[in-house]
Scaffold this motif. Structure first.
Motif, mmCIF file in Angstrom:
data_model
loop_
_atom_site.group_PDB
_atom_site.id
_atom_site.type_symbol
_atom_site.label_atom_id
_atom_site.label_comp_id
_atom_site.label_asym_id
_atom_site.label_seq_id
_atom_site.Cartn_x
_atom_site.Cartn_y
_atom_site.Cartn_z
ATOM 1 N N TYR A 1 16.363 -3.384 22.079
ATOM 2 C CA TYR A 1 15.093 -3.056 21.427
ATOM 3 C C TYR A 1 15.318 -2.077 20.276
ATOM 4 N N GLN B 1 16.948 -3.826 17.337
ATOM 5 C CA GLN B 1 16.038 -4.726 16.632
ATOM 6 C C GLN B 1 15.029 -3.955 15.790
ATOM 7 N N ARG B 2 14.479 -2.901 16.329
ATOM 8 C CA ARG B 2 13.457 -2.150 15.611
ATOM 9 C C ARG B 2 14.049 -1.327 14.471
ATOM 10 N N ARG C 1 16.934 -2.080 12.909
ATOM 11 C CA ARG C 1 17.791 -2.930 12.076
ATOM 12 C C ARG C 1 19.187 -2.328 11.953
ATOM 13 N N ARG D 1 20.319 -10.489 16.115
ATOM 14 C CA ARG D 1 19.703 -11.562 15.338
ATOM 15 C C ARG D 1 19.701 -12.888 16.101
ATOM 16 N N GLU E 1 16.575 -12.902 17.793
ATOM 17 C CA GLU E 1 15.451 -13.157 16.888
ATOM 18 C C GLU E 1 15.347 -14.625 16.499
#
Length: 246
Positions: A67, A70-71, A73, A167, A170
Motif C-alpha cells: 500500500y 503504491q500510494r 509511487r 505495478r 495495478e
C-alpha cells in the motif's frame, strides 16, 4: 489534419459527461468492491496464520508495504532515473532517507552482536561479517557489472523489483512481462555465479564491513551518515536548480 488528431477529437466530442447518479453508482460499486477485497484479505490472513505461526504478521507487513509503495509511487529505479530524465529528485531524497533509517535499524542489530568495540567479531560465535543481519557481502568488479546490467534492465522495464510488483498489482501488462525475464535473469545469474566466484578478478571473497575497515563504530557511523547527508543536500540542490527555484 491527421487521422490521429481526428480520432482524438472524435473521442473528446463523443465522451458523455457523468451524471451525479452515475458517479454515485460508481462510488457505491467501488466501496462494495473494496469491502469485499478487505474481507478476502482478512480471510487469507487467517488461513496463512494456520499454516505459519508468523504468517498473519508477515501478511500484514506485506500489505502495508504494498500500500505504501503504491500510494507513494516509491521506486529505486525512478530515484536514479528521474533526476536525469525530468530533473526531479523527490524520490531520490526519499530513498536516501530510507537508507538512513535502515542504517539505524541494522546498526542496532549488528552492534548488539558485534559489541560496541567489535570484540565479538572474529570469534567462534561470529566468525565474520557475513553472519550479521543485513546481508553483508563481498564488493568487487562483479558488483559494478551486475549493477550496470540490472540498472539498464530496470530502466527499460520501467521499475525495479518493488516497483515491478507494485505495478503488477495495478494491472500493468508490461510489468507482468518484465517479471518473467526478471526471474529468468535471476536463474541465469545463479547458474553462472559459481564461475564468477572462481574468478579472482571478477569476485573478491573478503566482504567490506565499514566498522571493521575503519576501526570501530564511531568512524563508520560518521562516514555512513556523512555520505548520506552530502548526497541528500546535493539531491535537494539539484532538484531545486532543475525546477528553477535557484
Amino acid at each position: 489534419m491527421s487521422d490521429t488528431n481526428t480520432s482524438a477529437i472524435r473521442r473528446t466530442t463523443t465522451r458523455v459527461k457523468e451524471t451525479p447518479e452515475q458517479r454515485a453508482r460508481k462510488q457505491k460499486i467501488q466501496l462494495t468492491a473494496g469491502i469485499i477485497l478487505v474481507v478476502i484479505l482478512v480471510l487469507l490472513g487467517l488461513y496463512i496464520q494456520t499454516q505459519n505461526p508468523k504468517g498473519a504478521y508477515i501478511w500484514l507487513i506485506g500489505l502495508g508495504f504494498g500500500y505504501t509503495l503504491q500510494r507513494s509511487r516509491f521506486c529505486f529505479t525512478a530515484s536514479m532515473r528521474d533526476p536525469v530524465l525530468t530533473g526531479s529528485t523527490e524520490l531520490t531524497k526519499a530513498v536516501i532517507i530510507a537508507l538512513a533509517l535502515a542504517s539505524v535499524g541494522y546498526m542496532a542489530l549488528q552492534m548488539k552482536l558485534t559489541g560496541v568495540d567489535l570484540k565479538n567479531l572474529g570469534t567462534d560465535a561470529l566468525k565474520d561479517a557475513t553472519k550479521l543481519p543485513g546481508h553483508v557481502r563481498a564488493v568487487g568488479v562483479h558488483t559494478i557489472i551486475g549493477g550496470f546490467i540490472f540498472g539498464i534492465g530496470a530502466v527499460i522495464a520501467g521499475g525495479c523489483a518493488s516497483g515491478t510488483f507494485m505495478r503488477m498489482g495495478e494491472g500493468f501488462v508490461q510489468q507482468w512481462i518484465a517479471i518473467i525475464f526478471f526471474i529468468a535473469g535471476s536463474v541465469i545469474g545463479m547458474v553462472i555465479l559459481p564461475y564468477v566466484q572462481a574468478n579472482p578478478i571478477l569476485y573478491q571473497n573478503n566482504p567490506i564491513y565499514l566498522p571493521q575497515l575503519l576501526g570501530g563504530w564511531v568512524p563508520a557511523i560518521i562516514v555512513q551518515f556523512g555520505l548520506l547527508f552530502v548526497l541528500y543536500v546535493f539531491a535537494d540542490w539539484y532538484g531545486k536548480k532543475k525546477a528553477g527555484e535557484l
